[in-house]
Design an enzyme around this catalytic site. Sequence first.
Site, PDB file in Angstrom:
ATOM      1  N   LYS A  14     -13.816 -22.673  59.920  1.00 47.73           N
ATOM      2  CA  LYS A  14     -15.347 -23.489  59.299  1.00 47.73           C
ATOM      3  C   LYS A  14     -16.465 -22.187  58.759  1.00 47.73           C
ATOM      4  O   LYS A  14     -16.278 -21.501  59.747  1.00 47.73           O
ATOM      5  CB  LYS A  14     -16.163 -25.047  60.643  1.00 47.73           C
ATOM      6  CG  LYS A  14     -15.599 -25.142  60.514  1.00 47.73           C
ATOM      7  CD  LYS A  14     -16.601 -26.557  61.667  1.00 47.73           C
ATOM      8  CE  LYS A  14     -15.894 -27.409  62.828  1.00 47.73           C
ATOM      9  NZ  LYS A  14     -16.759 -27.327  63.579  1.00 47.73           N
ATOM     10  N   ASP A 144     -22.563 -18.245  71.321  1.00 46.34           N
ATOM     11  CA  ASP A 144     -22.645 -19.065  72.063  1.00 46.34           C
ATOM     12  C   ASP A 144     -23.648 -19.351  73.652  1.00 46.34           C
ATOM     13  O   ASP A 144     -24.911 -20.410  73.603  1.00 46.34           O
ATOM     14  CB  ASP A 144     -22.075 -19.920  71.567  1.00 46.34           C
ATOM     15  CG  ASP A 144     -22.729 -21.880  71.356  1.00 46.34           C
ATOM     16  OD1 ASP A 144     -23.453 -21.800  70.692  1.00 46.34           O
ATOM     17  OD2 ASP A 144     -21.654 -22.944  71.954  1.00 46.34           O
ATOM     18  N   ILE A 326     -25.678 -37.069  67.663  1.00 46.27           N
ATOM     19  CA  ILE A 326     -25.721 -38.395  67.859  1.00 46.27           C
ATOM     20  C   ILE A 326     -27.686 -38.157  68.769  1.00 46.27           C
ATOM     21  O   ILE A 326     -28.253 -39.245  68.524  1.00 46.27           O
ATOM     22  CB  ILE A 326     -24.975 -39.101  69.418  1.00 46.27           C
ATOM     23  CG1 ILE A 326     -23.503 -38.683  68.758  1.00 46.27           C
ATOM     24  CG2 ILE A 326     -25.364 -39.592  70.541  1.00 46.27           C
ATOM     25  CD1 ILE A 326     -22.264 -38.182  70.159  1.00 46.27           C
ATOM     26  N   GLY A 327     -27.522 -36.825  69.004  1.00 45.60           N
ATOM     27  CA  GLY A 327     -28.893 -36.816  69.843  1.00 45.60           C
ATOM     28  C   GLY A 327     -29.972 -37.026  68.058  1.00 45.60           C
ATOM     29  O   GLY A 327     -31.419 -37.749  68.161  1.00 45.60           O
ATOM     30  N   ASN A 329     -28.553 -39.137  65.196  1.00 47.41           N
ATOM     31  CA  ASN A 329     -28.822 -40.094  64.612  1.00 47.41           C
ATOM     32  C   ASN A 329     -28.906 -41.393  65.248  1.00 47.41           C
ATOM     33  O   ASN A 329     -28.856 -42.494  64.645  1.00 47.41           O
ATOM     34  CB  ASN A 329     -27.495 -39.745  64.104  1.00 47.41           C
ATOM     35  CG  ASN A 329     -27.396 -38.736  62.392  1.00 47.41           C
ATOM     36  OD1 ASN A 329     -28.299 -39.109  61.962  1.00 47.41           O
ATOM     37  ND2 ASN A 329     -27.111 -38.028  62.471  1.00 47.41           N
ATOM     38  N   GLU A 378     -26.371 -24.882  63.405  1.00 47.64           N
ATOM     39  CA  GLU A 378     -25.638 -24.263  63.565  1.00 47.64           C
ATOM     40  C   GLU A 378     -25.194 -22.771  62.543  1.00 47.64           C
ATOM     41  O   GLU A 378     -25.632 -21.867  62.824  1.00 47.64           O
ATOM     42  CB  GLU A 378     -24.658 -24.700  63.969  1.00 47.64           C
ATOM     43  CG  GLU A 378     -24.021 -23.620  65.825  1.00 47.64           C
ATOM     44  CD  GLU A 378     -23.107 -24.415  66.533  1.00 47.64           C
ATOM     45  OE1 GLU A 378     -23.375 -24.072  67.223  1.00 47.64           O
ATOM     46  OE2 GLU A 378     -21.939 -24.491  65.713  1.00 47.64           O
TER      47      GLU A 378
END
Lengths: 391, 399
Positions: A14, A144, A326-327, A329, A378
């Site tokens: 990515k 990370d 998810i947190g 949305n 990120e």
Amino acid sequence: MKILAVDFSNSSMKFSLYAENNELLVNGLFERIGFEGSKYTLFFNNQNISEEIDISNQDVAVEILLIKLQDLEFISSVDEIRAVGHKIIHGGNKYGDSVLINEFVISELEKLIDYAPLHTSASLKGIRAFEKALPTASMIGVFDTGFYKDIDEVNYLYPVPYKWYSDYGIRKYGFNGINHRSAVDAIKKEINNKNFKMISCYIDKVVSISAIDNMKCIDTSMGFTPLSGAMMATRSGDIDSSIIPFVMEKEGKSASEIVEDLNKNSGLLGLSEYSNSIIDIIEKAADGDKKCLIAKNKYIRRIVDYIAKYYVLLGGVDIISFTGNIGVNSAMLRKEIIEELEVLGVKLDLDLNSKNDGFMNISLETSNIDVYVVPTDEFLSIADETFKFIR
Amino acid sequence: MKLLCVNAGSSSLKFQVFEMPEEKVLISGYIEKVGIEDSFWNTKIDGKKIRGERYLKNHTEAVKVMLDEILKHKVVKDLSEIKGVGHRVVHGGEKYAESVLITDEVIKSIKDLTKLAPNHHPGNLAGIEAMQEALPDVPMVAVYDTAFHQTMPKENYLYPVPMEWYEKYGVRKYGFHGTSHKYITEEMKKKLGRDDVNLIIAHVGSGGSLSAIKDGKCFDTTMGLTPLDGIMMGTRCGSIDPSIIDYVCKESGLNVTEVTMMLNKKSGYLGITGHSDARDVEAAASEGDENAELALKMYNNRVANYVAQYYVELGGKVDAIVLTAGVGENGIEFRSNLINRLAPLGLTIDEEENSRIAGFKDKHEGIISGKDSSVPIYVVPTDEEIMIIRDTYNIITNK
């Protein structure tokens, strides 16, 4: 001057390309590197380009990327890219802060491959590929695990033979640190103060929860590997370790195979036997599906457990934040989590909670704890770290 | 009616004879190092302690010593006066939610569950078999450590692992020390004058587990499929990242059984400090041993974590927090550190009262929380033997 932020995993790359003012120019994904059906997709100006093309390895992926960036005139020549920030999953005991990558760093990272075999070896190949293609650009490693460098040994040691720590590096490392740090930074900016106690909930396909005091992380739910902690889409999180030898014998599998099951076939998917998505499961549970209801309740319970113990560990809490896809949305999930925390005096503003409108405080004024939704990026965090080295 | 309570471990055998229903202890004793050199036993009768020693090859010989002691001290004139025997059995699986009269089928199930309690079941079985040989006509009852926890709701006892591991192999949370958690729950019902009590019970000794009691029943507990899970213990790690097993196997060349054995026998306090007994760890810490100090903090954190979790899980509706077993009953400093750590939940301690209560002091139980504490905190000595005998008595007399 432009920079790239990249994240290599086993078979993917990515990337995001940024201009100097942190402006995102283009981002995208190279998939199935080294496999049949490999392709890349680029996103820019509300459009995307996708092409199936043979991408046999990381070198080829980088080569194609740089050609495309020039073809599409995001860069006039490759020299414009002054630095590449690489997300590196595991810095072991060695790396907390971001680092300028040189031969020594690479040799140290090679020693850390065993901690996160797929990720670290892919990152190393990616670093080599960019070094070859951009010999004058700086390579920056952003870890990370770096956010967790301040955790005290009381919280990072496991009660196992001490030799396992000194000989094999068995300890809690923590993961998703780039996201948690980004959430903490966003809160600091908002309240204009560093001195707060916060529980950061990163809820995506993976889930991790961190306790933060005065900008420093003092404990986190993931451990030696990203398997432990809360329950996740396909990962079990914490379980009785004896389950491994027990099921090995029942199924005639090796320990590694069972650990693979715990990573890929457990969590929401394992319990619900329906989906790895909490959104799907909440819906199905509302329709009366029993396994989904159990999976949902357990998932929420495990998150609430961590919030409860970090509340005590921190000696009270000022802020609970929700980040990750998810947190950020799922208003429904946030509501259910906060309802379980009523005893701590947390009160949600249900209207604000349901707005799903980016960064915001969603608690009532009468709440003892402020609850924030904090979208994080990120790649932007990796870019920020990368710019620090070349400015 | 005279009943005998037997708790047979892998190399030990504890026993008590009770007069029932008066619950009077007539004799008690323990035999150690069975099957190892230097076997010895201690018997206590009328406040006197008597020690004996002789190599005991197996549990059959240990049972013989026990019965000799019972006869020698005239607890009974004839063994036929013993009308029933209650055995502690660690694992009842899902099948046994209550104590049960021992039949061949029960014995088979104990054998089948050995995998889940490898440290305990061989001893439990040897004890039962030796007793059946010695007293073939006497009814015997199995009292399970797991039974009390069978009331947990499914979402609390299932692990987030493939569902078929539960359906096919019984992988779930069972919980242990149930006899103790049950005894404490019964005691608290009496003290509080009601049955629908909500409690957090911390049974902390060399092994340890906490449980959340809701409406007088077990709602959640820290130990799991096996007694390895939950808090850190004397030699057990408690909850850790499960990936550690696989990684250590690869790095050390040990196999999974060996690594799991180390998690059971070489971890916890022992792994960090070299001492497995909390008293030794405290002594080392007070002499400035840094690892001992570290281990005490790790331990304290882990117990506090579960109290916090259960406090929230019970929605703050907690009638009492109860500390019991070796460390809970005697660890004055442990209790003080724990409660101070829990101050964010509104818990406070009465330090003076706390320092008065311990097995080695005049006062063995009481309330150690401050008047302003959000939840009262009790120290209550546990008594697993009396629970075993009560169940045995009930089953035998109802027959």
